[in-house]
Write a protein that holds these residues in place. Structure first.
Motif, PDB file in Angstrom:
ATOM      1  N   SER A   2     -11.419 -53.160 -17.831  1.00 39.11           N
ATOM      2  CA  SER A   2     -10.572 -53.338 -19.019  1.00 39.11           C
ATOM      3  C   SER A   2      -9.809 -52.037 -19.285  1.00 39.11           C
ATOM      4  O   SER A   2     -10.076 -51.002 -18.659  1.00 39.11           O
ATOM      5  CB  SER A   2     -11.429 -53.723 -20.214  1.00 39.11           C
ATOM      6  OG  SER A   2     -12.739 -53.256 -20.071  1.00 39.11           O
ATOM      7  N   SER A   3      -8.865 -52.074 -20.234  1.00 37.45           N
ATOM      8  CA  SER A   3      -8.119 -50.845 -20.512  1.00 37.45           C
ATOM      9  C   SER A   3      -9.011 -49.906 -21.329  1.00 37.45           C
ATOM     10  O   SER A   3      -9.896 -50.356 -22.069  1.00 37.45           O
ATOM     11  CB  SER A   3      -6.817 -51.159 -21.242  1.00 37.45           C
ATOM     12  OG  SER A   3      -7.070 -51.999 -22.326  1.00 37.45           O
ATOM     13  N   ALA A  25     -20.240 -41.580 -21.344  1.00 35.08           N
ATOM     14  CA  ALA A  25     -19.458 -41.435 -20.103  1.00 35.08           C
ATOM     15  C   ALA A  25     -20.016 -42.302 -18.975  1.00 35.08           C
ATOM     16  O   ALA A  25     -19.283 -42.804 -18.118  1.00 35.08           O
ATOM     17  CB  ALA A  25     -19.445 -39.964 -19.679  1.00 35.08           C
ATOM     18  N   LYS A  26     -21.320 -42.517 -19.003  1.00 37.51           N
ATOM     19  CA  LYS A  26     -21.988 -43.275 -17.938  1.00 37.51           C
ATOM     20  C   LYS A  26     -21.835 -44.788 -18.112  1.00 37.51           C
ATOM     21  O   LYS A  26     -22.058 -45.563 -17.192  1.00 37.51           O
ATOM     22  CB  LYS A  26     -23.466 -42.881 -17.969  1.00 37.51           C
ATOM     23  CG  LYS A  26     -24.263 -43.219 -16.733  1.00 37.51           C
ATOM     24  CD  LYS A  26     -25.461 -42.299 -16.667  1.00 37.51           C
ATOM     25  CE  LYS A  26     -26.752 -43.002 -16.439  1.00 37.51           C
ATOM     26  NZ  LYS A  26     -27.281 -43.857 -17.453  1.00 37.51           N
ATOM     27  N   GLY A  31     -20.443 -50.211 -22.123  1.00 36.52           N
ATOM     28  CA  GLY A  31     -20.511 -51.149 -21.004  1.00 36.52           C
ATOM     29  C   GLY A  31     -20.130 -50.497 -19.690  1.00 36.52           C
ATOM     30  O   GLY A  31     -19.327 -49.559 -19.647  1.00 36.52           O
ATOM     31  N   ALA A  32     -20.702 -51.018 -18.625  1.00 33.57           N
ATOM     32  CA  ALA A  32     -20.540 -50.421 -17.284  1.00 33.57           C
ATOM     33  C   ALA A  32     -19.138 -50.603 -16.720  1.00 33.57           C
ATOM     34  O   ALA A  32     -18.795 -49.993 -15.701  1.00 33.57           O
ATOM     35  CB  ALA A  32     -21.570 -51.036 -16.337  1.00 33.57           C
ATOM     36  N   ASP A  33     -18.316 -51.447 -17.359  1.00 31.60           N
ATOM     37  CA  ASP A  33     -16.952 -51.624 -16.857  1.00 31.60           C
ATOM     38  C   ASP A  33     -15.922 -51.304 -17.939  1.00 31.60           C
ATOM     39  O   ASP A  33     -14.789 -51.762 -17.888  1.00 31.60           O
ATOM     40  CB  ASP A  33     -16.754 -53.065 -16.346  1.00 31.60           C
ATOM     41  CG  ASP A  33     -17.102 -54.097 -17.409  1.00 31.60           C
ATOM     42  OD1 ASP A  33     -17.520 -53.694 -18.523  1.00 31.60           O
ATOM     43  OD2 ASP A  33     -16.955 -55.302 -17.131  1.00 31.60           O
ATOM     44  N   GLN A  34     -16.331 -50.486 -18.938  1.00 33.52           N
ATOM     45  CA  GLN A  34     -15.418 -50.135 -20.022  1.00 33.52           C
ATOM     46  C   GLN A  34     -15.002 -48.659 -19.931  1.00 33.52           C
ATOM     47  O   GLN A  34     -15.762 -47.773 -20.292  1.00 33.52           O
ATOM     48  CB  GLN A  34     -16.082 -50.388 -21.383  1.00 33.52           C
ATOM     49  CG  GLN A  34     -15.226 -49.985 -22.584  1.00 33.52           C
ATOM     50  CD  GLN A  34     -13.873 -50.665 -22.622  1.00 33.52           C
ATOM     51  OE1 GLN A  34     -13.786 -51.868 -22.791  1.00 33.52           O
ATOM     52  NE2 GLN A  34     -12.800 -49.891 -22.426  1.00 33.52           N
ATOM     53  N   PRO A  35     -13.781 -48.388 -19.403  1.00 31.95           N
ATOM     54  CA  PRO A  35     -13.335 -46.998 -19.341  1.00 31.95           C
ATOM     55  C   PRO A  35     -13.153 -46.399 -20.741  1.00 31.95           C
ATOM     56  O   PRO A  35     -12.888 -47.130 -21.708  1.00 31.95           O
ATOM     57  CB  PRO A  35     -11.989 -47.074 -18.620  1.00 31.95           C
ATOM     58  CG  PRO A  35     -11.901 -48.440 -18.064  1.00 31.95           C
ATOM     59  CD  PRO A  35     -12.758 -49.311 -18.895  1.00 31.95           C
ATOM     60  N   ALA A  61     -18.407 -36.353 -12.690  1.00 29.74           N
ATOM     61  CA  ALA A  61     -17.656 -37.234 -11.777  1.00 29.74           C
ATOM     62  C   ALA A  61     -17.951 -38.712 -12.053  1.00 29.74           C
ATOM     63  O   ALA A  61     -18.245 -39.482 -11.148  1.00 29.74           O
ATOM     64  CB  ALA A  61     -17.973 -36.880 -10.313  1.00 29.74           C
ATOM     65  N   LEU A  62     -17.876 -39.063 -13.328  1.00 27.50           N
ATOM     66  CA  LEU A  62     -18.130 -40.453 -13.711  1.00 27.50           C
ATOM     67  C   LEU A  62     -16.812 -41.209 -13.849  1.00 27.50           C
ATOM     68  O   LEU A  62     -15.930 -40.798 -14.603  1.00 27.50           O
ATOM     69  CB  LEU A  62     -18.914 -40.507 -15.031  1.00 27.50           C
ATOM     70  CG  LEU A  62     -20.370 -40.036 -14.908  1.00 27.50           C
ATOM     71  CD1 LEU A  62     -20.969 -39.765 -16.266  1.00 27.50           C
ATOM     72  CD2 LEU A  62     -21.218 -41.044 -14.152  1.00 27.50           C
TER      73      LEU A  62
END
Length: 332
Positions: A2-3, A25-26, A31-35, A61-62
């Motif tokens: 996602s954005s 950050a992790k 969520g694992a797919d939320q930048p 480096a996440l």
């Protein structure tokens, strides 16, 4: 993917933020797919230290961290944020009373409320960690009139985690087996830890903690005082206030706002009181809540034990006193 969402952490060069930023950050929180774009706010004298924190976040480096914005300027820090962790506050030192903290800290939260009002997204979810957290959250919401007051919550999750851990230790079970411990009232020594609605899974499904413990005296006495005084005990031992456990609790709290509570489970957070359970209205009081679609709802119809009732009254009274003091500080 996602954005990215913009997330601000205040007091970003401090101890709690140091552990909290790694969780965010992790992907443990949103969520694992939320930048995320991390906005890191601290005071000008802390900018060099904050620079070191930024280096470490880069070195993690996440992949979820798409940008880092370190700043001492609230207009930059709160711009377009969707989630705010208000951690920065004058820390409580050994021997310090909460009242000493109050007058110094409510001014900080007045300024941050005004900045959130002007610059943050109107849907922003604000978690106040800096003490006195309940009253700071109330002040912050007062000075952000364009943001729904329900969007401001205070952290009592650390107390809830402490309560669950005490019960798990007592029953010699994994802490994951203990659910629905409640913290009522203020995040202070007057808070009311309550295990009467809590359950524990001893292998064949959840049973009431009270039945499993068979020790009402412990629940009425040592359990309550241990949780109430745990922060002071950590300070006495560590010569610093709770940091990693507070950061974990802040992550837990925001995670549940973002993703909701599991069916049949509730969590404790300081929310705007509507007078439920006889609490005073218009203070930020810790209640058991369920969360769905990022909206919390106070759990109704739970039994409050007779021995808890005077304690609930005392913590409510303390919150009314803090509120009166805070308003006086802010208006003069």
């Amino acid at each position: 993917m996602s954005s990215p969402i913009r997330v601000v952490v205040t007091g970003a060069a401090g101890q709690i933020a140091y552990s909290l930023l790694y969780q965010i950050a992790k992907g443990d929180v949103f969520g694992a797919d939320q930048p995320v774009i991390l906005h890191l706010l601290d005071i000008p004298p802390m900018m060099e230290v904050l620079g070191g924190v930024v280096m470490e976040i880069i070195d993690l480096a996440l992949p979820l961290v798409t940008e880092i914005v370190p700043t001492a300027d609230p207009t930059v820090a709160f711009k377009d944020v969707e989630a705010a962790f208000l951690v920065g506050a004058m820390p409580r030192q050994q021997g310090m009373e909460r009242k000493d903290l109050l007058s110094a800290n409510v001014k900080i939260f007045k300024v941050q409320g005004e900045a959130l009002d002007k610059y943050a997204k109107k849907t922003v979810k604000v978690l106040v960690v800096g003490n006195p957290a309940n009253t700071n959250a109330l002040v912050c919401s007062r000075y952000a009139p364009s943001i729904p007051r329900e969007n401001f919550t205070a952290m009592t999750r650390l107390d809830q985690n402490r309560g669950r851990a005490q019960i798990a230790e007592r029953l010699k079970v994994n802490v994951g087996q203990v659910k629905n411990v409640i913290i009522w009232g203020n995040h202070s020594a007057t808070q009311v830890p309550d295990a009467n609605s809590a359950t524990v899974d001893l292998g064949s499904g959840p049973v009431p903690v009270t039945g499993a413990l068979k020790n009402d005296e412990w629940l009425k006495g040592e359990f309550i005082t241990t949780v109430q005084k745990r922060g002071a005990a950590v300070i006495a031992a560590r010569k610093m206030s709770s940091a990693v456990s507070a950061a974990k609790a802040a992550g837990d709290h925001m995670h549940d706002i973002w993703h909701g509570t599991a069916p049949g489970q509730f969590v404790s957070m300081g929310v705007l009181s509507d007078g439920s359970y006889g609490a005073p209205k218009d203070v930020v009081f810790s209640f058991p809540v369920t969360i769905e679609n990022k909206e919390w709802k106070i759990v109704q119809g739970l039994q409050v034990a007779d021995y808890h009732k005077p304690l609930l009254e005392a913590t409510g009274k303390e919150l009314l006193e803090e509120k009166a003091e805070a308003i006086e500080v802010c208006e003069h």
